[in-house]
Design a protein around this motif. Structure first.
Motif, short mmCIF file in Angstrom:
data_model
loop_
_atom_site.label_atom_id
_atom_site.label_comp_id
_atom_site.label_asym_id
_atom_site.label_seq_id
_atom_site.Cartn_x
_atom_site.Cartn_y
_atom_site.Cartn_z
N LEU B 166 -19.25 -140.29 20.48
CA LEU B 166 -19.62 -139.33 19.45
C LEU B 166 -21.08 -139.54 19.08
CD1 LEU B 166 -18.91 -137.18 17.28
CD2 LEU B 166 -18.31 -139.07 15.76
N ALA B 167 -21.91 -138.56 19.42
CA ALA B 167 -23.33 -138.68 19.09
C ALA B 167 -23.61 -137.82 17.87
CB ALA B 167 -24.17 -138.22 20.27
N ILE B 168 -24.25 -138.44 16.88
CA ILE B 168 -24.67 -137.69 15.70
C ILE B 168 -26.19 -137.66 15.73
CG2 ILE B 168 -24.56 -137.57 13.18
CD1 ILE B 168 -22.13 -139.57 13.44
N LEU B 169 -26.76 -136.52 15.94
CA LEU B 169 -28.22 -136.43 16.08
C LEU B 169 -28.80 -135.78 14.84
CD1 LEU B 169 -28.34 -135.32 19.82
CD2 LEU B 169 -28.47 -137.63 18.85
N ASP B 170 -29.52 -136.59 14.08
CA ASP B 170 -30.05 -136.11 12.81
C ASP B 170 -31.47 -135.59 13.00
OD1 ASP B 170 -30.57 -135.53 10.20
OD2 ASP B 170 -30.23 -137.57 9.43
N GLU B 171 -31.59 -134.30 13.10
CA GLU B 171 -32.90 -133.64 13.25
C GLU B 171 -33.72 -134.24 14.38
OE1 GLU B 171 -35.12 -132.40 9.94
OE2 GLU B 171 -33.40 -132.42 8.58
N THR B 172 -33.05 -134.49 15.49
CA THR B 172 -33.76 -135.04 16.64
C THR B 172 -34.77 -134.04 17.18
OG1 THR B 172 -31.80 -136.32 17.10
CG2 THR B 172 -33.38 -136.18 18.87
N ASP B 173 -34.61 -132.77 16.81
CA ASP B 173 -35.54 -131.74 17.32
C ASP B 173 -36.80 -131.58 16.47
OD1 ASP B 173 -33.81 -130.84 15.31
OD2 ASP B 173 -34.11 -128.75 15.88
N SER B 174 -36.77 -132.10 15.23
CA SER B 174 -37.96 -131.91 14.40
C SER B 174 -39.14 -132.67 14.98
CB SER B 174 -37.73 -132.42 12.98
OG SER B 174 -36.51 -131.99 12.51
N GLY B 175 -40.28 -132.03 14.96
CA GLY B 175 -41.49 -132.70 15.41
C GLY B 175 -41.64 -132.74 16.92
#
Ligand SMILES: Nc1ncnc2c1ncn2[C@@H]1O[C@H](COP(=O)(O)OP(=O)(O)OP(=O)(O)O)[C@@H](O)[C@H]1O
Ligand SMILES: [Mg+2]
Lengths: 489, 250
Positions: B166-175
């Motif tokens: 289970l991967a939880i990606l917290d705003e990995t796309d910002s920046g």
């Protein structure tokens, strides 16, 4: 500290094998020993000298030192709280009983003693050595065995116990003993000069590169006993030696005193590298017991282009008072001090160095990494002195402190005295904390808090640990982690 | 796989999560969107086991475990990975050493032998290629001096290395620049399988062009106030959050 060669190249792995947070070397060897009565006076000094069958000049040296010491007061400038020490309540000489006196073959050594050193990871059996390390094993007041003495002698290298050197090489002892650390130097140096019982002597003749690491392993075993040893290392022109020192002691509720002297002389183009992993019993969680480690270590770069490099990993002792220093006398000589000092629980350390620039173009480097945890206090104290004629000298100092928790203290006392305009002295200091967010980041990747601390601390100390010989580096990494176990969370 | 029921959590007495319900099944991708400060990162931290938040109510089950009975490192070893919104710097600890320690600890938890150095390096090379990570970065200290985008990419690299359930990606796309965004999305997609799942926290619909979510949830003031399919993301992009707020019945 174990001197054995650790075969695993994989240093990281070690961090995870460590689960035991107890002091591993706290056992006592049940061996008959010969001790003199408690207390200190001129008769005791004479008795020690007599037991060692010393020449007259040694007794004179001891008595002068003793008389000088009697007039002195224990120094109070260090950032340490030391309960008053009753010097009359200490035994100044205690030796494991041995069958034969003088140099011993392996068969003549008491099996109990052999077993003790085996348990500490120090084999007295040359056949069993995996790596090229020669050991002088000292227990309480005497040297038990020096390995590889004969093969080193073929190269002209003298490596033996201090007592033996007094008998066999009195001229060298007379010439160099006290030439770097005179007995008048300080309180503990005077005390040591009066009552020291053994230690190691090492002489590397001109042009010889010592082919193996030389080492001394100090072990305190007897109760109520102080350990006072001296090490003297002389490197003639173009000589090289790497010297290692390790130490442990049993776990006891009473404090025990260890006051040693190390003197190094490096002549023209000589290089002496001295590494210590100090792991004396640190006392328990509440600060009960532990060794008082009051040590004077100093090297003299007497010749041109000579170099002395100190590396220390200090994890043990209840109180540490220690400043391995360099006198940079020869032109172009180099002094180095790399230190990691860890204090946990109620440990206290006041440690650092002195770099005295006297020759021209002399250089010194100081890298000190303090790590404090628990209720401990950890101070760096260092002097960089550039005298008038030390033209074009340089010093670079870096003192970092790492705090684990908020009940411990880290302090920096840099003293800088520059009397030469062409010289450059730089000092940098940082203080940091292991952040909860760093630990959590590690936890989130599957790394336990204890291992995370080990990882972070070893990363922080890497610059110093890298200076240690391989045999020591791996053990030192483990030791750092063990020392800090239970310090966070 | 993950079942969150009526989750309440606070920090220093201030309630932040106010009754979250969420079901994630194997093979699914969930997107969580919502205005700043609505509690998205808090939810992620609580799931990962950060102890500065106190759970006051509710139940979370993960792979049959009561999640709150597992320590953060156990959760990690059981396959929960958190890609941090703000990755942490650890000076002096090389990425290689860090990853090797993490991977072997997780293997130990599963009763597996540690990877040999050569197997580890091979594994690392593969994953680095997958996320097109600069070789240099793994020799440097963990996140130290990494640019914002490099840090994010490094999170995806770690995810690839650890192969979580289970991967939880917290705003990995910002920046991230547009190329990096594609690479990161690619990384996530390649790791997708019928046996794992991801929760992708984001502010931008554009990420969801690359990572197609099965569900989109809107977190607002500590609650999920709307769930829907992929279309919901477009709607949010167009209209913002206001139209949803108006609909809340308190
Ligand atoms: N350590 C803290 N101390 C006090 N308040 C906190 C702390 N961490 C989070 N909060 C508060 O909790 C609320 C939710 O924060 P959180 O980081 O979960 O929001 P978010 O939805 O991730 O926002 P963003 O989109 O800006 O990342 C905010 O009001 C924030 O100020
Ligand atoms: Mg957030």
């Amino acid at each position: 500290m174990q001197l054995r060669k650790v075969m695993e190249k994989d240093q990281d792995k070690i961090l995870h094998e460590v689960t035991q947070s107890e002091y591993k070397y706290g056992f006592v060897t049940d061996i008959e020993s010969e001790s003199i009565a408690k207390g200190l006076n001129e008769d005791v000094v004479r008795l020690i000298s007599q037991k060692k069958n010393e020449p007259e000049f040694m007794l004179e040296f001891r008595l002068k030192a003793f008389r000088y010491w009697q007039k002195m007061k224990m120094p109070e400038w260090a950032h340490l709280q030391i309960p008053e020490i009753n010097y009359q309540d200490i035994i100044y000489y205690s030796a494991p009983k041995q069958k034969a006196s003088g140099p011993k073959s392996l068969d003549e050594i008491d099996p109990e003693l052999k077993a003790t050193f085996d348990k500490l990871g120090i084999s007295l059996d040359e056949q069993k050595h995996l790596s090229g390390i020669a050991v002088d094993a000292v227990m309480d007041s005497i040297s038990v065995k020096t390995t590889f003495k004969e093969s080193l002698a073929d190269l002209g290298i003298i490596f033996c116990s201090f007592s033996e050197a007094v008998q066999e090489h009195p001229d060298l002892i007379k010439k160099y003993m006290g030439s770097v650390v005179p007995y008048t130097d300080n309180y503990f140096a005077a005390l040591n000069s009066a009552v020291f019982s053994d230690g190691s002597f090492c002489y590397i003749p001109k042009g010889v590169r010592c082919p193996m690491e030389l080492s001394t392993y100090f072990r305190i075993n007897a109760a109520n006993t102080g350990q006072f040893e001296r090490t003297l290392i002389v490197a003639e022109d173009d000589a090289y030696v790497s010297y290692l020192e390790g130490c442990t002691a049993p776990r006891r509720d009473e404090n025990q005193l260890h006051a040693a002297i190390v003197e190094i002389i490096a002549n023209n183009n000589a290089f002496v590298k001295y590494s210590t992993v100090q792991n004396w019993y640190p006392g328990d969680k509440n600060g009960l017991g532990g060794i008082y480690n009051f040590v004077t270590k100093r090297g003299k770069c007497a010749g041109e282009n000579s170099k002395i490099s100190w590396t220390q990993v200090e994890t043990g002792s209840a109180v540490t008072w220690k400043y391995p220093s360099c006198i940079l006398l020869g032109n172009n000589s180099v002094g180095e001090f790399y230190s990691v000092a860890v204090t946990n629980n109620h440990q206290q350390a006041d440690t650092g160095t002195k770099m005295i620039h006297i020759g021209k173009n002399t250089k010194s480097t100081i890298v000190s990494k303090g790590i404090s945890a628990g209720f401990s206090n950890n101070s760096y104290r260092g002097l960089v002195k550039v005298t008038k004629n030390a033209t074009n000298s340089r010093n670079y100092s870096q003192c970092d402190s790492l705090l684990l928790g908020d009940k411990c203290g880290a302090h920096t006392f840099p003293y800088i005295e520059v009397d030469n305009k062409d010289s450059i002295v730089e000092h940098e200091a940082t203080t940091s904390k292991i952040g909860e967010d760093q630990i959590f980041y590690c936890n989130q990747r599957g790394i336990k808090t204890e291992d995370a601390i080990g990882l972070i601390v070893n990363g922080y100390a890497k610059e110093v640990l890298n200076k240690l010989p391989m045999e020591f580096a791996v053990e030192a990494q483990k030791l750092l982690q063990i020392s800090l176990e239970g310090s966070v969370g | 796989m993950l079942s969150i029921k009526n989750l309440h959590a606070n920090i220093e007495g201030k309630e932040i999560l106010k009754g979250i319900n969420l079901e994630v099944k194997e093979g699914e991708v969930h997107a969580i969107m919502g205005p700043n400060g609505s509690g998205k990162s808090t939810l992620a931290s609580v799931l990962a086991g950060r102890d500065m938040f106190t759970v006051t109510e509710g139940k979370v089950t993960y792979m049959g475990h009561n999640l709150f009975e597992l320590s953060p490192e156990e959760r990690a070893s059981e396959g929960i990975f958190l890609g941090f919104q703000y990755p942490i710097e650890i000076p002096g600890v090389s990425m290689v050493n860090f990853m090797k320690t993490a991977l072997n600890e997780q293997r130990k938890h599963k009763g597996l032998e540690p990877l040999s150095s050569s197997d580890f390096l091979k594994h690392m090379r593969e994953k680095k290629e997958l996320v097109e990570l600069d070789t240099n970065l793994t020799n440097r200290s963990v996140n130290e001096g990494f640019s914002g985008g490099e840090k994010k990419r490094n999170e995806i690299f770690q995810m690839a290395m650890l192969e979580p359930k289970l991967a939880i990606l917290d705003e990995t796309d910002s920046g991230l620049d547009i190329d990096a965004l594609r690479i990161v999305a690619n990384g996530v997609n390649k790791l997708k399988s019928p046996h794992n799942a991801s929760i992708v926290i984001t502010h931008y619909q554009r990420l969801l062009d690359y990572i197609i979510p099965d569900y989109v949830h809107v977190l607002y003031d500590g609650k999920i106030i709307r769930s829907g399919g992929k279309e919901l993301a477009f709607e949010l992009e167009e209209k913002g959050y206001d139209w949803l707020k108006k609909g809340i019945t308190v």
